[in-house]
Design a protein around this motif. Structure first.
Motif, PDB file in Angstrom:
ATOM      1  N   PHE A   1       1.444   6.343  14.880  1.00 21.69           N
ATOM      2  CA  PHE A   1       0.712   7.172  14.053  1.00 21.69           C
ATOM      3  C   PHE A   1      -0.221   8.208  15.134  1.00 21.69           C
ATOM      4  O   PHE A   1      -0.994   7.614  15.740  1.00 21.69           O
ATOM      5  CB  PHE A   1      -0.238   6.469  13.072  1.00 21.69           C
ATOM      6  CG  PHE A   1      -0.992   7.118  12.191  1.00 21.69           C
ATOM      7  CD1 PHE A   1      -0.598   7.549  10.938  1.00 21.69           C
ATOM      8  CD2 PHE A   1      -2.396   7.573  12.574  1.00 21.69           C
ATOM      9  CE1 PHE A   1      -1.302   8.401  10.160  1.00 21.69           C
ATOM     10  CE2 PHE A   1      -3.079   8.433  11.570  1.00 21.69           C
ATOM     11  CZ  PHE A   1      -2.566   8.833  10.403  1.00 21.69           C
ATOM     12  N   GLY A   2      -0.476   9.385  14.695  1.00 15.29           N
ATOM     13  CA  GLY A   2      -1.025  10.497  15.377  1.00 15.29           C
ATOM     14  C   GLY A   2      -0.878  11.821  15.111  1.00 15.29           C
ATOM     15  O   GLY A   2      -0.127  11.872  14.109  1.00 15.29           O
ATOM     16  N   PRO A   3      -1.660  12.607  15.489  1.00 17.41           N
ATOM     17  CA  PRO A   3      -1.512  14.051  15.392  1.00 17.41           C
ATOM     18  C   PRO A   3      -0.149  14.752  15.519  1.00 17.41           C
ATOM     19  O   PRO A   3       0.625  14.145  16.389  1.00 17.41           O
ATOM     20  CB  PRO A   3      -2.543  14.824  16.254  1.00 17.41           C
ATOM     21  CG  PRO A   3      -3.380  13.710  16.563  1.00 17.41           C
ATOM     22  CD  PRO A   3      -2.598  12.213  16.727  1.00 17.41           C
ATOM     23  N   SER A   4       0.328  15.524  14.698  1.00 14.70           N
ATOM     24  CA  SER A   4       1.698  16.246  14.816  1.00 14.70           C
ATOM     25  C   SER A   4       1.771  16.746  16.170  1.00 14.70           C
ATOM     26  O   SER A   4       0.673  17.830  16.476  1.00 14.70           O
ATOM     27  CB  SER A   4       2.004  17.111  13.580  1.00 14.70           C
ATOM     28  OG  SER A   4       3.104  17.880  13.890  1.00 14.70           O
ATOM     29  N   ARG A   5       2.946  16.857  16.935  1.00 12.84           N
ATOM     30  CA  ARG A   5       3.192  17.434  18.034  1.00 12.84           C
ATOM     31  C   ARG A   5       4.113  18.502  18.056  1.00 12.84           C
ATOM     32  O   ARG A   5       4.576  19.285  19.077  1.00 12.84           O
ATOM     33  CB  ARG A   5       3.354  16.509  19.153  1.00 12.84           C
ATOM     34  CG  ARG A   5       2.223  15.534  19.624  1.00 12.84           C
ATOM     35  CD  ARG A   5       1.078  15.923  20.019  1.00 12.84           C
ATOM     36  NE  ARG A   5       0.065  15.078  20.278  1.00 12.84           N
ATOM     37  CZ  ARG A   5      -1.229  15.622  20.214  1.00 12.84           C
ATOM     38  NH1 ARG A   5      -1.692  16.727  19.977  1.00 12.84           N
ATOM     39  NH2 ARG A   5      -2.153  14.571  20.469  1.00 12.84           N
TER      40      ARG A   5
END
Length: 436
Positions: A198-202
């Motif tokens: 889970f984390g910011p879109s790259r």
């Protein structure tokens, strides 16, 4: 189907400074929107050059009558839904009267000049309350380009050439041009990993689309025939349906787009009417040999003869590095709205064929409108071949997907010999960092 009339005359001139030859809003356009003038409440306006004509002010000044006045009365308040619901007649009458009022030699010039606001001092809003938003997938070159990355031998799924594919999007996150877009976070599963993260879109991307504003709508359970579907179209805008490709790639099976698409959609704030676009109507491109003919409920001779639009579409990218160096935005692609496998009327007919009720102010997206060759792709996913071939900029920067601080600008123009060019205004937004 809209027809040509005196409002399309290329020889028309306006007394509004800078309107003649304006790249987007000459007197031959007259798009509708909602703006807040300096220290004012949101109100309906019509774009002309670098000014906005106050529509409630025209009505209060007694400069409108009949159907034109009826249209202006319906435009009272912070949204144009009631005006869109009236259909083409009042909208056409309003356009004709405003064209008269803004022309060189207008006897009402002094009264009209008092109702013009500087566009730069106005805040733009969504032109209507959007109850529902549906995004289609009718740009065949985009469908083939993206499909080829995942299914090289069979890029199009079996249903593509039989029906206009679409999905229901998120209306609440649609914003007008100029509103920053926050980078979304979500679950992704990077290549070579088994468990999701889970984390910011790259892999944040844009999508070059047209938006279609719905007018009167239809009753629940009563489909709209394809031959009557153009009567449901109240106007057009530019639409950027931002996509988090990495989030979408992990989540979309089996039910389709969700968090990878719902975080933001940006639209240009002006409704360019079907009447303004009448000069740019063209026949729908013939289907390649071997393609199936549409089923009867999707086929209409008049729609095939003039149901497509010849509009030049552009994507420009302005990065922090370009800004710091004083360099202009980088032109990423140049496409055309003619690259739609299905017409707008076919989209409306199919959408309602199962009994779905469209309502005034609903918004349809065409899907990404890429051209057939490099330099005409409507997304970075295509332009960079899935991130493998970066875009190189004059600042020395490279882009595979969008980074924080990047600003994407979409533009559209109708060009036809013998007619005044018109545009849509910009659809732009800058990416800002997200949480997580």
């Amino acid at each position: 189907m809209p027809v040509l009339d005196a409002t399309h005359d290329a020889a028309l001139r306006s007394f509004v400074p800078g309107a003649d030859g304006h790249p987007d809003f000459p007197i031959q356009n007259l798009p509708l929107g909602i703006v807040s003038p300096a220290d004012g409440a949101p109100r309906a306006g019509i774009a002309i050059g670098e000014r906005v004509l106050d529509l409630p002010g025209l009505l209060a000044a007694g400069l409108l009558a009949g159907e034109a006045a009826r249209a202006a009365e319906a435009a009272a308040g912070p949204g144009l839904n009631r005006l869109l619901a009236l259909g083409a007649g009042p909208r056409r009458a309003l356009r004709a009267r405003v064209s008269e009022l803004l022309r060189e030699g207008s006897p009402d010039r002094a009264a009209v000049e008092a109702l013009l606001h500087e566009a730069a001092s106005c805040r733009v809003h969504l032109p209507a309350a959007i109850g529902d938003y549906t995004d289609f997938f009718v740009g065949i070159h985009h469908a083939e380009n993206t499909g080829r990355q995942f299914r090289p031998d069979n890029p199009l799924l079996p249903n593509y050439k039989h029906l206009p594919i679409g999905y229901h999007g998120r209306a609440s996150s649609i914003r007008p041009s100029g509103t920053p877009v926050r980078r979304p976070s979500g679950q992704t599963r990077p290549p070579g990993t088994e468990a999701p993260l889970f984390g910011p879109s790259r892999r944040l991307d844009y999508e070059l689309e047209l938006g279609v504003w719905i007018g009167p709508g239809n009753a629940l359970g009563e489909p709209v025939a394809v031959g009557a579907a153009q009567d449901q179209v109240a106007g057009f805008c530019l639409l950027n349906d931002w996509s988090a490709r990495d989030i979408q790639g992990w989540e979309y099976q089996p039910l389709g787009p969700f968090l990878g698409k719902s975080f933001a959609t940006t639209i240009s704030p002006w409704i360019v009417t079907p009447e303004a676009l009448a000069p740019f109507r063209i026949p729908q491109a013939p289907r390649p040999a071997g393609d199936p003919e549409p089923l009867p409920y999707l086929l209409d001779a008049a729609d095939q003869a003039a149901g497509a639009l010849d509009l030049v579409l552009e994507v420009l990218l302005l990065t922090p590095g370009l800004k710091a160096a004083g360099l202009p935005a980088h032109p990423v692609s140049r496409s055309n709205a003619r690259h739609m496998y299905w017409t707008v009327a076919q989209m409306v007919a199919h959408h309602t064929s199962g009994g779905c009720n469209l309502q005034p102010g609903d918004l349809l997206g065409t899907g990404t409108l890429s051209g057939p060759e490099a330099g005409a792709y409507g997304s970075l996913l295509e332009t960079t071949n899935g991130g493998r071939e970066p875009v190189r900029l004059a600042s020395g920067e490279e882009r595979r997907f969008l980074e924080d601080g990047d600003e994407v600008v979409l533009k559209a123009r109708g060009l036809r010999e013998g007619f005044a060019p018109i545009g849509f205004g910009e659809c732009r937004a800058v990416i800002v960092g997200g949480a997580g």
